[in-house]
Design a protein around this motif. Structure first.
Motif, PDB file in Angstrom:
ATOM      1  N   UNK A   1       0.840  -1.209   0.000  1.00 15.01           N
ATOM      2  CA  UNK A   1       0.000   0.000   0.000  1.00 15.01           C
ATOM      3  C   UNK A   1       0.869   1.252   0.000  1.00 15.01           C
ATOM      4  N   UNK A   2       2.002   1.211   0.704  1.00  9.68           N
ATOM      5  CA  UNK A   2       2.912   2.365   0.706  1.00  9.68           C
ATOM      6  C   UNK A   2       3.410   2.661  -0.701  1.00  9.68           C
TER       7      UNK A   2
ATOM      8  N   UNK B   1      -1.676  21.836   7.788  1.00  8.08           N
ATOM      9  CA  UNK B   1      -2.964  21.177   8.038  1.00  8.08           C
ATOM     10  C   UNK B   1      -2.815  19.869   8.799  1.00  8.08           C
ATOM     11  N   UNK B   2      -1.590  19.570   9.243  1.00  6.88           N
ATOM     12  CA  UNK B   2      -1.373  18.299   9.926  1.00  6.88           C
ATOM     13  C   UNK B   2      -2.311  18.168  11.133  1.00  6.88           C
ATOM     14  N   UNK B   3      -2.848  16.974  11.307  1.00 11.37           N
ATOM     15  CA  UNK B   3      -3.783  16.706  12.393  1.00 11.37           C
ATOM     16  C   UNK B   3      -3.660  15.254  12.828  1.00 11.37           C
ATOM     17  N   UNK B   4      -4.058  14.996  14.057  1.00 10.79           N
ATOM     18  CA  UNK B   4      -4.078  13.629  14.571  1.00 10.79           C
ATOM     19  C   UNK B   4      -5.488  13.044  14.515  1.00 10.79           C
ATOM     20  N   UNK B   5      -6.356  13.662  13.726  1.00  7.42           N
ATOM     21  CA  UNK B   5      -7.747  13.202  13.671  1.00  7.42           C
ATOM     22  C   UNK B   5      -7.865  11.778  13.138  1.00  7.42           C
TER      23      UNK B   5
ATOM     24  N   UNK C   1     -10.267   4.161   2.221  1.00  9.61           N
ATOM     25  CA  UNK C   1      -9.933   4.973   3.393  1.00  9.61           C
ATOM     26  C   UNK C   1      -8.411   4.956   3.602  1.00  9.61           C
ATOM     27  N   UNK C   2      -7.704   5.634   2.697  1.00  9.81           N
ATOM     28  CA  UNK C   2      -6.243   5.572   2.689  1.00  9.81           C
ATOM     29  C   UNK C   2      -5.621   6.254   3.902  1.00  9.81           C
ATOM     30  N   UNK C   3      -6.238   7.334   4.398  1.00  8.75           N
ATOM     31  CA  UNK C   3      -5.700   8.001   5.582  1.00  8.75           C
ATOM     32  C   UNK C   3      -5.778   7.080   6.805  1.00  8.75           C
ATOM     33  N   UNK C   4      -6.880   6.323   6.919  1.00 10.04           N
ATOM     34  CA  UNK C   4      -7.007   5.362   8.019  1.00 10.04           C
ATOM     35  C   UNK C   4      -5.984   4.251   7.869  1.00 10.04           C
ATOM     36  N   UNK C   5      -5.759   3.796   6.627  1.00 12.62           N
ATOM     37  CA  UNK C   5      -4.736   2.771   6.391  1.00 12.62           C
ATOM     38  C   UNK C   5      -3.361   3.282   6.806  1.00 12.62           C
ATOM     39  N   UNK C   6      -3.061   4.532   6.444  1.00 13.58           N
ATOM     40  CA  UNK C   6      -1.759   5.107   6.783  1.00 13.58           C
ATOM     41  C   UNK C   6      -1.572   5.208   8.293  1.00 13.58           C
ATOM     42  N   UNK C   7      -2.599   5.682   8.996  1.00 14.29           N
ATOM     43  CA  UNK C   7      -2.502   5.793  10.455  1.00 14.29           C
ATOM     44  C   UNK C   7      -2.328   4.428  11.093  1.00 14.29           C
TER      45      UNK C   7
ATOM     46  N   UNK D   1       3.159  10.705   6.387  1.00  9.79           N
ATOM     47  CA  UNK D   1       2.580  11.934   5.817  1.00  9.79           C
ATOM     48  C   UNK D   1       1.072  11.779   5.622  1.00  9.79           C
ATOM     49  N   UNK D   2       0.637  10.677   5.020  1.00  7.55           N
ATOM     50  CA  UNK D   2      -0.794  10.506   4.747  1.00  7.55           C
ATOM     51  C   UNK D   2      -1.605  10.236   6.004  1.00  7.55           C
ATOM     52  N   UNK D   3      -0.944   9.841   7.092  1.00  8.47           N
ATOM     53  CA  UNK D   3      -1.672   9.660   8.344  1.00  8.47           C
ATOM     54  C   UNK D   3      -1.927  10.985   9.055  1.00  8.47           C
ATOM     55  N   UNK D   4      -1.195  12.043   8.658  1.00  8.79           N
ATOM     56  CA  UNK D   4      -1.322  13.337   9.332  1.00  8.79           C
ATOM     57  C   UNK D   4      -2.151  14.351   8.562  1.00  8.79           C
ATOM     58  N   UNK D   5      -2.396  14.098   7.263  1.00  9.49           N
ATOM     59  CA  UNK D   5      -3.205  15.044   6.487  1.00  9.49           C
ATOM     60  C   UNK D   5      -4.687  14.698   6.663  1.00  9.49           C
ATOM     61  N   UNK D   6      -5.589  15.690   6.526  1.00  6.00           N
ATOM     62  CA  UNK D   6      -7.024  15.428   6.780  1.00  6.00           C
ATOM     63  C   UNK D   6      -7.631  14.422   5.811  1.00  6.00           C
TER      64      UNK D   6
END
Length: 599
Positions: A152-153, A376-380, A565-571, A359-364
């Motif tokens: 995935x990376x 725009x980095x966030x821990x959401x 849900x790529x941001x969730x995968x990254x986190x 990087x993709x885990x920190x962007x919205x």
């Protein structure tokens, strides 16, 4: 004058030999037979015999039953014996491309990993290359990153629209250059992820080889490349065979890369075709079984061919009683370029995949790289992850399954190793071969086989649809790794220690518990750690056996990816990699204090 033998006999005084039986009536045939029979019966009913017999039965059940049911389910249906599954599987008009894709992918990924891993191992051990710590990190970090996350990376790095590499390509040449959803992309991802395994094989071989042979070749006028081709590589044939075996089987049975990178562009190999067959309703278990049997046959042929390459081993022994001190080969003017190549490889295969996930885990939301997004980095994404009940449940399930499977595997294989190495029981080598059998069975095929067992022959205790079926799959899959760790540890322990304990009055159980296990503990701990890691990242067998409520981390990651849900995968990936790195570090530090200690 001392008496002669004849004079002693003359007076009728004759001493019996020291080992002769005491005087008495002659023993009957029943009494003579009673001794060995009694000893055999006593050994048979001893607790040790029951424990070892139970281990053999469990290992035989785990390894043979799924394959027997796989064969039965493939050749038999409600109408009786049939070749219908084979007819449906192997009369497919796409079969030629399926075979060619499988061969190209397997051979290409194996060669890439072998050449890369061997080069890195050689420059690390036998040359004065700079940045050696980077080579160690290059070998260890990809082993810890699960194959699913690594794949995935690379999708994040090379996707056509938002991949960082194609963003650079668009800026430089005006079009995307990197196509990860291709055969070349599949070979690249699988080959670079397997290269650390080759590195570990070849590092051990190069360290144990006498460099005087290479020095002699150079003195005789051979160039450095000729020396490597004519001396170094031929002497490391056993290690080369082992590396090719492991990486070849890994590539042939790889699940994540063919499914994530091949299926979108219809580049099917055997594993992805089996998965695709089982996703279509109605499920064609006969065709899936036929494809699985074909894949197992190919694996067996490959194992046999590679074992022939390794030879007997004695003709490659270069470490003898004569001492030697390896001296690094001076790279001369090539030292700088080789060092730069090492840094580049480390950056591309280790740093970039980790950084793109971070990087993709920190962007919205999932997007292309830009420096403006740093604000725009966030821990959401991490907060949402921990608020997800499926994720938290999968963490608990993964911890239970990985720790439980590792414990069961190491207990079984420690006892099986003692049976194989310490006893002369007829057929004991069959136990060793049974533990090796799951290594040549792809994880997806093992999942198909285990589903055959518990769908068609349900036990009184519910198995299918519970965590227990995943536990059975993991224990079966990773028996070969546990056996290798256990046998290597026990081989280094002399049997004299157990004999001394027995002479001192210790029972077998006491000798094993107080002598053997403490000395084996470093190897057992290392095997336990490795099995925990591979269990947490196991996807290929889990994908067919899990049920809602019994998800594990690999399944949740795959589901997030399928939903986009790529941001969730990254986190999730960042958390998994950080946790595994911390776990390995802590476990090895604790393991160093277990077992034999020196003051």
């Amino acid at each position: 004058m001392s008496p002669t033998p004849s004079s002693t006999t003359a007076v009728g005084i004759r001493q019996a030999p020291a080992d002769s039986p005491p005087p008495g009536p002659p023993a009957s045939g029943a009494d003579v037979a009673d001794g060995p029979m009694r000893r055999w019966l006593k050994a048979f009913i001893a607790p040790r015999s029951f424990i070892l017999l139970a281990v053999v039965i469990v290992i035989g059940y785990l390894t043979l039953t799924p394959l027997l049911y796989l064969a039965y389910g493939t050749f038999f249906d409600k109408g009786g014996f049939t070749f219908g599954g084979f007819a449906r599987a192997y009369t497919n008009p796409e079969l030629p491309s399926l075979i060619s894709n499988s061969l190209i992918f397997t051979v290409g990924a194996t060669l890439l990993s072998f050449v890369t891993g061997t080069f890195l191992a050689y420059v690390t051990v036998r040359t004065n290359v700079p940045f050696r710590p980077l080579l160690v990190a290059t070998a260890m970090v990809p082993l810890i990153i699960p194959g699913l996350l690594y794949t995935i990376a690379w999708i994040m790095l090379s996707s056509e629209r938002v991949g960082i590499l194609n963003q650079l390509s668009n800026a430089l040449i005006g079009r995307p250059f990197f196509d990860i959803f291709s055969m070349a992309g599949m070979i690249w991802v699988e080959g670079t992820h397997s290269a650390p395994l080759v590195f570990l094989f070849m590092v051990a071989a190069f360290r144990s080889m006498d460099p005087a042979l290479e020095e002699s070749a150079l003195v005789c006028g051979a160039s450095k490349l000729t020396m490597i081709r004519r001396v170094t590589l031929p002497l490391t044939r056993p290690a080369i065979a082992g590396a090719l075996l492991v990486t070849g089987v890994n590539a042939l049975t790889s699940f994540e890369v063919p499914v994530l990178l091949g299926l979108p562009d219809r580049i099917n190999v055997f594993v992805s075709e089996i998965f695709d067959t089982l996703r279509q309703y109605p499920y064609d278990y006969g065709a899936a079984g036929a494809l699985s049997i074909g894949l197992v046959v190919i694996s067996v042929v490959g194992v046999w061919a590679v074992s022939k390459l390794g030879g007997q081993g004695k003709e490659y022994a270069t470490v003898t009683g004569k001492g030697f001190r390896p001296r690094p080969l001076d790279l001369g003017r090539a030292r700088g370029p080789v060092g730069a190549l090492v840094v580049l490889y480390f950056a591309v295969t280790t740093v970039l995949p980790v950084l793109v996930m971070l990087y993709n885990s920190l962007v919205p939301y999932y997007q292309g790289f830009s420096f403006a997004s740093f604000g725009d980095f966030t821990f959401s994404n991490y907060t949402a992850l921990f608020d997800n009940r499926i994720f938290t449940r999968s963490v608990v399930n993964s911890v239970i399954l990985s720790a439980g499977a590792a414990t069961v595997v190491m207990v079984l294989t420690a006892l099986a190793a003692w049976l194989v190495i310490r006893t002369r029981t007829p057929g004991r080598q069959i136990v060793d071969q049974l533990t090796f059998l799951p290594l040549i069975v792809p994880g997806l095929v093992m999942g198909v086989a285990i589903s055959f067992v518990y769908l068609r022959n349900p036990l009184p205790v519910p198995v299918y649809g519970t965590l227990l079926i995943l536990m059975i799959a993991y224990v079966t899959r990773f028996l070969p790794y546990g056996m290798r760790y256990a046998t290597s540890s026990l081989t280094q322990i002399s049997a004299e220690l157990e004999e001394s304990a027995a002479v001192s009055g210790a029972s077998w159980f006491q000798a094993v518990r107080r002598v053997v296990l403490p000395l084996m503990m470093p190897g057992i701990v290392a095997g336990w750690i490795y099995i925990v890691i591979v269990s947490i990242r196991e996807l290929s067998s889990s994908i067919l056996l899990y049920s809602p409520g019994n998800e594990v981390l690999a399944i949740v990651t795959f589901q997030f990816y399928e939903k986009g849900e790529m941001s969730a995968v990254a986190a999730l990936g960042v958390l998994m990699v950080a946790t595994l790195v911390a776990f390995v570090t802590i476990a090895y530090k604790l393991g160093a204090n277990v077992g034999l200690r020196t003051d």
